[in-house]
Design a protein around this motif. Structure first.
Motif, mmCIF file in Angstrom:
data_model
loop_
_atom_site.group_PDB
_atom_site.id
_atom_site.type_symbol
_atom_site.label_atom_id
_atom_site.label_comp_id
_atom_site.label_asym_id
_atom_site.label_seq_id
_atom_site.Cartn_x
_atom_site.Cartn_y
_atom_site.Cartn_z
ATOM 1 N N ILE A 1 -71.154 -146.625 15.163
ATOM 2 C CA ILE A 1 -71.909 -146.802 16.399
ATOM 3 C C ILE A 1 -71.008 -147.518 17.406
ATOM 4 C CG2 ILE A 1 -74.168 -146.834 15.274
ATOM 5 C CD1 ILE A 1 -74.187 -149.877 15.469
ATOM 6 N N LEU B 1 -78.006 -154.639 17.671
ATOM 7 C CA LEU B 1 -78.517 -154.612 16.302
ATOM 8 C C LEU B 1 -78.392 -155.994 15.655
ATOM 9 C CD1 LEU B 1 -79.566 -152.933 13.894
ATOM 10 C CD2 LEU B 1 -77.197 -152.303 13.434
ATOM 11 N N SER C 1 -74.034 -151.244 20.785
ATOM 12 C CA SER C 1 -75.186 -151.023 19.899
ATOM 13 C C SER C 1 -75.146 -151.978 18.716
ATOM 14 C CB SER C 1 -75.210 -149.574 19.403
ATOM 15 O OG SER C 1 -75.454 -148.703 20.481
ATOM 16 N N ARG D 1 -79.630 -150.268 7.074
ATOM 17 C CA ARG D 1 -78.263 -149.745 6.913
ATOM 18 C C ARG D 1 -77.227 -150.805 7.267
ATOM 19 N NH1 ARG D 1 -75.655 -146.096 10.792
ATOM 20 N NH2 ARG D 1 -73.739 -145.471 9.791
ATOM 21 N N HIS E 1 -84.654 -148.151 9.571
ATOM 22 C CA HIS E 1 -83.546 -147.599 8.786
ATOM 23 C C HIS E 1 -82.210 -148.148 9.282
ATOM 24 C CE1 HIS E 1 -80.966 -144.941 6.577
ATOM 25 N NE2 HIS E 1 -80.467 -144.468 7.682
ATOM 26 N N GLY E 2 -82.032 -148.222 10.592
ATOM 27 C CA GLY E 2 -80.780 -148.725 11.151
ATOM 28 C C GLY E 2 -80.512 -150.169 10.762
ATOM 29 N N ARG E 3 -81.542 -150.980 10.764
ATOM 30 C CA ARG E 3 -81.380 -152.387 10.384
ATOM 31 C C ARG E 3 -81.053 -152.516 8.902
ATOM 32 N NH1 ARG E 3 -86.322 -155.013 13.944
ATOM 33 N NH2 ARG E 3 -85.364 -154.555 15.953
ATOM 34 N N LEU F 1 -70.534 -148.644 10.796
ATOM 35 C CA LEU F 1 -71.816 -147.979 11.041
ATOM 36 C C LEU F 1 -71.669 -146.730 11.902
ATOM 37 C CD1 LEU F 1 -74.045 -151.112 11.730
ATOM 38 C CD2 LEU F 1 -74.031 -149.689 9.664
#
Length: 141
Positions: A63, A71, A67, A40, A36-38, A61
């Motif tokens: 973050i 990512l 991080s 996003r 999901h993070g990728r 993001l």
């Protein structure tokens, strides 16, 4: 008029179930590396419609910059984004989607849409319109 606590909790739980189904469907046949993070981060880069600095991506993001760096490292290793020097600031790095990243996003969006079409087929056209109108009202700022 306020919803009773139990009703609000039930609605929240049902929305969680639907969101999880959407996420699962979006990643169908894409492998475990599509988190999901990728996704996003890829969507954020796509919406920016231009290369962005790593620090800006972190802000978008919500973050920490470290991080965001990790990512982007992962996305770059997968061939989904590319880094390049910022022509306006030699200390900064820009990040942009690659054609593979754009293709992946297209696949994810198609999978998500197809899953929603399957879910919505359970409802009549009138119910779909009502659901759309209600969700639009709830999503409005």
């Amino acid at each position: 008029m306020n919803a009773p606590d139990g009703t609000a909790e039930q609605i929240a739980a049902l929305l969680d179930v639907l969101v999880r189904r959407q996420r699962r469907a979006a990643k169908t046949d894409l492998g475990d590396g599509v988190t999901h993070g990728r996704v996003r981060a890829l969507r954020t880069l796509d919406h920016a419609d231009r290369p962005v600095r790593l620090s800006e991506l972190a802000t978008l993001l919500d973050i920490v910059p470290r991080s965001a760096t990790s990512l982007v490292d992962d996305l770059e290793a997968a061939g989904l984004v590319a880094r390049r020097p910022d022509p306006n600031d030699r200390r900064a790095t820009l990040v942009a989607l690659t054609p593979a990243g754009t293709t992946l996003l297209t696949t994810i969006r198609r999978n998500r849409r197809d899953a929603m079409v399957t879910l919505l087929d359970r409802l009549t056209t009138s119910e779909q319109t009502t659901l759309h109108d209600l969700l639009t009202r709830l999503a409005a700022d």
